[in-house]
Design a protein around this motif. Structure first.
Motif, PDB file in Angstrom:
ATOM      1  N   LYS A  13      -1.170   4.004   6.060  1.00  0.00           N
ATOM      2  CA  LYS A  13      -0.994   4.274   7.493  1.00  0.00           C
ATOM      3  C   LYS A  13      -1.220   3.014   8.316  1.00  0.00           C
ATOM      4  O   LYS A  13      -0.459   2.715   9.229  1.00  0.00           O
ATOM      5  N   LYS A  14      -2.289   2.257   7.991  1.00  0.00           N
ATOM      6  CA  LYS A  14      -2.558   1.010   8.710  1.00  0.00           C
ATOM      7  C   LYS A  14      -1.426   0.006   8.495  1.00  0.00           C
ATOM      8  O   LYS A  14      -1.012  -0.682   9.428  1.00  0.00           O
ATOM      9  N   GLU A  15      -0.942  -0.067   7.271  1.00  0.00           N
ATOM     10  CA  GLU A  15       0.157  -0.971   6.962  1.00  0.00           C
ATOM     11  C   GLU A  15       1.409  -0.589   7.740  1.00  0.00           C
ATOM     12  O   GLU A  15       2.112  -1.451   8.276  1.00  0.00           O
ATOM     13  N   SER A  16       1.671   0.695   7.849  1.00  0.00           N
ATOM     14  CA  SER A  16       2.835   1.177   8.587  1.00  0.00           C
ATOM     15  C   SER A  16       2.704   0.862  10.075  1.00  0.00           C
ATOM     16  O   SER A  16       3.673   0.439  10.710  1.00  0.00           O
ATOM     17  N   GLN A  17       1.501   1.064  10.623  1.00  0.00           N
ATOM     18  CA  GLN A  17       1.287   0.769  12.036  1.00  0.00           C
ATOM     19  C   GLN A  17       1.442  -0.719  12.330  1.00  0.00           C
ATOM     20  O   GLN A  17       2.048  -1.099  13.326  1.00  0.00           O
ATOM     21  N   SER A  18       0.915  -1.561  11.453  1.00  0.00           N
ATOM     22  CA  SER A  18       1.043  -2.996  11.675  1.00  0.00           C
ATOM     23  C   SER A  18       2.486  -3.457  11.517  1.00  0.00           C
ATOM     24  O   SER A  18       2.951  -4.356  12.228  1.00  0.00           O
ATOM     25  N   THR A  19       3.222  -2.846  10.607  1.00  0.00           N
ATOM     26  CA  THR A  19       4.637  -3.173  10.431  1.00  0.00           C
ATOM     27  C   THR A  19       5.432  -2.757  11.663  1.00  0.00           C
ATOM     28  O   THR A  19       6.293  -3.501  12.142  1.00  0.00           O
ATOM     29  N   ASN A  20       5.112  -1.580  12.217  1.00  0.00           N
ATOM     30  CA  ASN A  20       5.807  -1.116  13.425  1.00  0.00           C
ATOM     31  C   ASN A  20       5.480  -1.994  14.621  1.00  0.00           C
ATOM     32  O   ASN A  20       6.340  -2.260  15.450  1.00  0.00           O
ATOM     33  N   GLN A  21       4.232  -2.438  14.728  1.00  0.00           N
ATOM     34  CA  GLN A  21       3.851  -3.310  15.838  1.00  0.00           C
ATOM     35  C   GLN A  21       4.550  -4.657  15.733  1.00  0.00           C
ATOM     36  O   GLN A  21       4.969  -5.235  16.724  1.00  0.00           O
ATOM     37  N   ASN A  22       4.685  -5.167  14.527  1.00  0.00           N
ATOM     38  CA  ASN A  22       5.374  -6.456  14.328  1.00  0.00           C
ATOM     39  C   ASN A  22       6.863  -6.332  14.680  1.00  0.00           C
ATOM     40  O   ASN A  22       7.448  -7.281  15.175  1.00  0.00           O
TER      41      ASN A  22
ATOM     42  N   PHE B  50       0.821  -1.216   0.000  1.00  0.00           N
ATOM     43  CA  PHE B  50       0.000   0.000   0.000  1.00  0.00           C
ATOM     44  C   PHE B  50       0.852   1.263   0.000  1.00  0.00           C
ATOM     45  O   PHE B  50       0.475   2.266  -0.588  1.00  0.00           O
ATOM     46  N   TYR B  51       1.996   1.196   0.666  1.00  0.00           N
ATOM     47  CA  TYR B  51       2.911   2.341   0.618  1.00  0.00           C
ATOM     48  C   TYR B  51       3.421   2.547  -0.808  1.00  0.00           C
ATOM     49  O   TYR B  51       3.564   3.667  -1.276  1.00  0.00           O
ATOM     50  N   LYS B  52       3.668   1.446  -1.505  1.00  0.00           N
ATOM     51  CA  LYS B  52       4.114   1.501  -2.898  1.00  0.00           C
ATOM     52  C   LYS B  52       3.038   2.152  -3.773  1.00  0.00           C
ATOM     53  O   LYS B  52       3.320   3.018  -4.595  1.00  0.00           O
ATOM     54  N   ARG B  53       1.792   1.752  -3.591  1.00  0.00           N
ATOM     55  CA  ARG B  53       0.705   2.330  -4.385  1.00  0.00           C
ATOM     56  C   ARG B  53       0.452   3.790  -4.022  1.00  0.00           C
ATOM     57  O   ARG B  53       0.101   4.595  -4.885  1.00  0.00           O
ATOM     58  N   TRP B  54       0.605   4.118  -2.741  1.00  0.00           N
ATOM     59  CA  TRP B  54       0.429   5.505  -2.295  1.00  0.00           C
ATOM     60  C   TRP B  54       1.512   6.390  -2.918  1.00  0.00           C
ATOM     61  O   TRP B  54       1.223   7.473  -3.421  1.00  0.00           O
TER      62      TRP B  54
END
Length: 109
Positions: free
Chosen positions: A97-106, A34-38
């Motif tokens: 943003k959701k993808e970034s948050q989930s990546t940071n949590q992982n 999603f960051y790539k598409r954004w």
């Protein structure tokens, strides 16, 4: 009047092309979907600005009908790219943003 606006359009053309290249390189290097598409949507907006600016620049020095129609086509196509890029930007912003948050949590957890 048209001659006084040309430097503004030329600066806009150069800046938008530089941003397009920057975001395209960033899009290719990014791994998150999603960051790539954004980032790709930002590249599309920069490309739309580039093409529309080029069309506006051509409108400042129209000498014939063919040049007028080509400038109008560039302007319209650039505005369409800008519009759809903006729609994509808004759509993928929340997902990125959701993808970034989930990546940071992982990474933290």
């Amino acid at each position: 009047m048209g001659e006084s606006l040309m430097p503004i359009f030329i600066i806009l053309i150069i800046l938008s092309f530089a941003l397009y290249v920057f975001y395209k390189v960033r899009e290719v290097r990014t791994k998150e979907l999603f960051y790539k598409r954004w980032t790709g949507s930002k590249a599309k907006m920069a490309l739309g600005t580039f093409i529309a600016s080029f069309g506006l620049n051509e409108l400042t020095s129209v000498e014939g009908r063919l040049q007028l129609w080509i400038a109008i086509v560039f302007l319209v196509y650039g505005v369409v790219l800008l519009f759809f890029g903006w729609k994509m930007y808004k759509h993928y912003l929340t997902l990125a943003k959701k993808e970034s948050q989930s990546t940071n949590q992982n990474m933290n957890g």
